[in-house]
Design an enzyme around this catalytic site. Structure first.
Site, mmCIF file in Angstrom:
data_model
loop_
_atom_site.group_PDB
_atom_site.id
_atom_site.type_symbol
_atom_site.label_atom_id
_atom_site.label_comp_id
_atom_site.label_asym_id
_atom_site.label_seq_id
_atom_site.Cartn_x
_atom_site.Cartn_y
_atom_site.Cartn_z
ATOM 1 N N SER A 122 0.733 -1.059 -0.140
ATOM 2 C CA SER A 122 0.021 -0.100 0.053
ATOM 3 C C SER A 122 0.923 1.316 0.062
ATOM 4 C CB SER A 122 -0.962 0.046 1.012
ATOM 5 O OG SER A 122 -1.967 0.748 1.184
ATOM 6 N N ASP A 147 -0.542 -5.038 -3.441
ATOM 7 C CA ASP A 147 -1.973 -4.400 -3.453
ATOM 8 C C ASP A 147 -1.929 -2.757 -3.505
ATOM 9 O OD1 ASP A 147 -4.478 -5.322 -3.867
ATOM 10 O OD2 ASP A 147 -5.141 -4.535 -1.772
ATOM 11 N N HIS A 321 -7.306 -6.223 1.991
ATOM 12 C CA HIS A 321 -6.026 -5.181 1.292
ATOM 13 C C HIS A 321 -4.913 -5.584 2.105
ATOM 14 C CE1 HIS A 321 -4.043 -1.875 0.386
ATOM 15 N NE2 HIS A 321 -4.233 -1.350 1.314
#
EC number: 3.1.1.-
Length: 361
Positions: A122, A147, A321
């Site tokens: 992220s 991700d 996530h």
């Protein structure tokens, strides 16, 4: 239905071999960056966590990959996160954070760093790419983003504040925070939540009141689930929010645990983390790996790059996530296979890596 789940915290030492504070000196004084380490030979995997998380989010992944390949793990608490202490913690610009990474590498290894692969989740994935693109790690071996895709990230920025507002402001114990993170789906793997959640929260300054109401945070969990069900029904949602506000106010009286970093206040840096990320990633000359939680997440630039074979991609379904927390073994397998395929390291312990490079194998 069966045994009660254990939400008690687990120490970092069950997953990492050592913990250190790396001191970086510059014109503004001394900064200390907390790192967790494992392994003694092979390439260094420098792990950068997502916004609000800490190096502890890599704990379960670390023990999974250390058993598959020869490598050294360095998981870093980025500025304002975990136990890292810097002068100007409010500066979370991509430029400052990537310089931090370069400084830590230099402080640890001097002018001759070992081969390093940057792996980031992220926000940490974005910082990894900025670090690589600015050539701040001279011995860069490879790059892995987990991700994070520019198109999706830019689209998600609008709803980010709503998401942050929906989280509880305080927890009455670490156990409660761990339970919330699992029940709300933030971290789908209880084992990982038990070691990593400690890095996301801190004890509030004021002392807790002894007669704190018991069911508050559990109440918030149930209401969040209810809130999802009532999403269509706006009035229903209003009443849930109203109850949640009252609960939040009551929880404040306890002052036990709260988030270490107020992510809502970092909004001005979000655009800088993600804008232009796809082309920066594609432009990095090292071998690249992209791990995603869902197949719909590629933007146009990455789709074209994928067709041209500019990076390797793997989709890990049934993950939230926090892919490396939800499926640490699968992520370890993907990273290990990538490193072996490029002859950057050797398998250990009879690790069977796949020779096929397609993500659907």
């Amino acid at each position: 239905p069966g045994r009660k789940r254990d939400f008690s915290p687990v120490p970092w030492s069950q997953y990492f071999e050592a913990m250190e504070d790396v001191v970086v000196e510059n014109e503004n004084g001394k900064y200390t960056f907390r790192i967790y380490k494992s392994g003694s030979e092979g390439p260094v995997l420098l792990l950068l966590h997502g916004g609000g998380h800490s190096a502890l989010s890599w704990a379960v992944f670390t023990s999974a990959i250390i058993n598959r390949i020869q490598c050294r793990i360095v998981a870093l608490d980025l500025r304002s996160h975990g136990e890292t202490k810097v002068r100007n913690p409010e500066d979370l610009s991509a430029e400052t954070m990537s310089k931090d990474v370069g400084n830590v590498v230099e402080a640890m290894y001097g002018d001759l760093p070992p081969p390093i692969m940057l792996i980031g989740h992220s926000m940490g994935g974005a910082i990894a790419v900025h670090t690589a693109a600015s050539n701040l790690v001279p011995s860069l071996l490879g790059l892995c983003m987990i991700d994070v895709v520019e198109g999706t990230a830019m689209d998600a920025l609008n709803s980010m504040q709503n998401f942050l507002r929906s989280r509880p402001k305080t927890f009455k114990s670490i156990e409660n925070a761990i339970e919330w993170s699992v029940k709300s789906g933030q971290i789908r793997n209880l084992e990982s939540a038990r070691v990593s959640m400690v890095g996301q929260i801190k004890q509030c300054e004021e002392a807790a009141s002894p007669e704190a109401p018991k069911a508050i945070v559990e109440g918030i969990i149930e209401e969040e689930e209810e809130e999802e069900e009532e999403d269509e029904d706006y009035e229903g949602r209003g009443s849930v929010n109203k109850r949640k506000k009252e609960d939040d106010t009551e929880t404040k009286k306890e002052h036990l645990y709260t988030w270490r970093i107020e992510l809502a206040k970092t909004e001005k840096y979000w655009d800088g983390w993600f804008r232009g990320l796809s082309n920066l990633f594609l432009g990095c000359p090292t071998p690249k790996l992209l791990l995603l939680a869902g197949v719909d997440r590629l933007d146009k630039d990455l789709t074209i790059g994928q067709m041209q074979g500019k990076f390797q991609m793997q989709v890990l379904p049934q993950c939230g996530h926090a892919v490396h927390e939800d499926a640490p073994d699968k992520v370890a397998e993907a990273v290990a296979t990538f490193l072996i395929r490029h002859r950057f390291t050797e398998p250990i312990g009879g690790f069977q890596w796949k020779t096929c490079i397609h993500s659907w194998c």
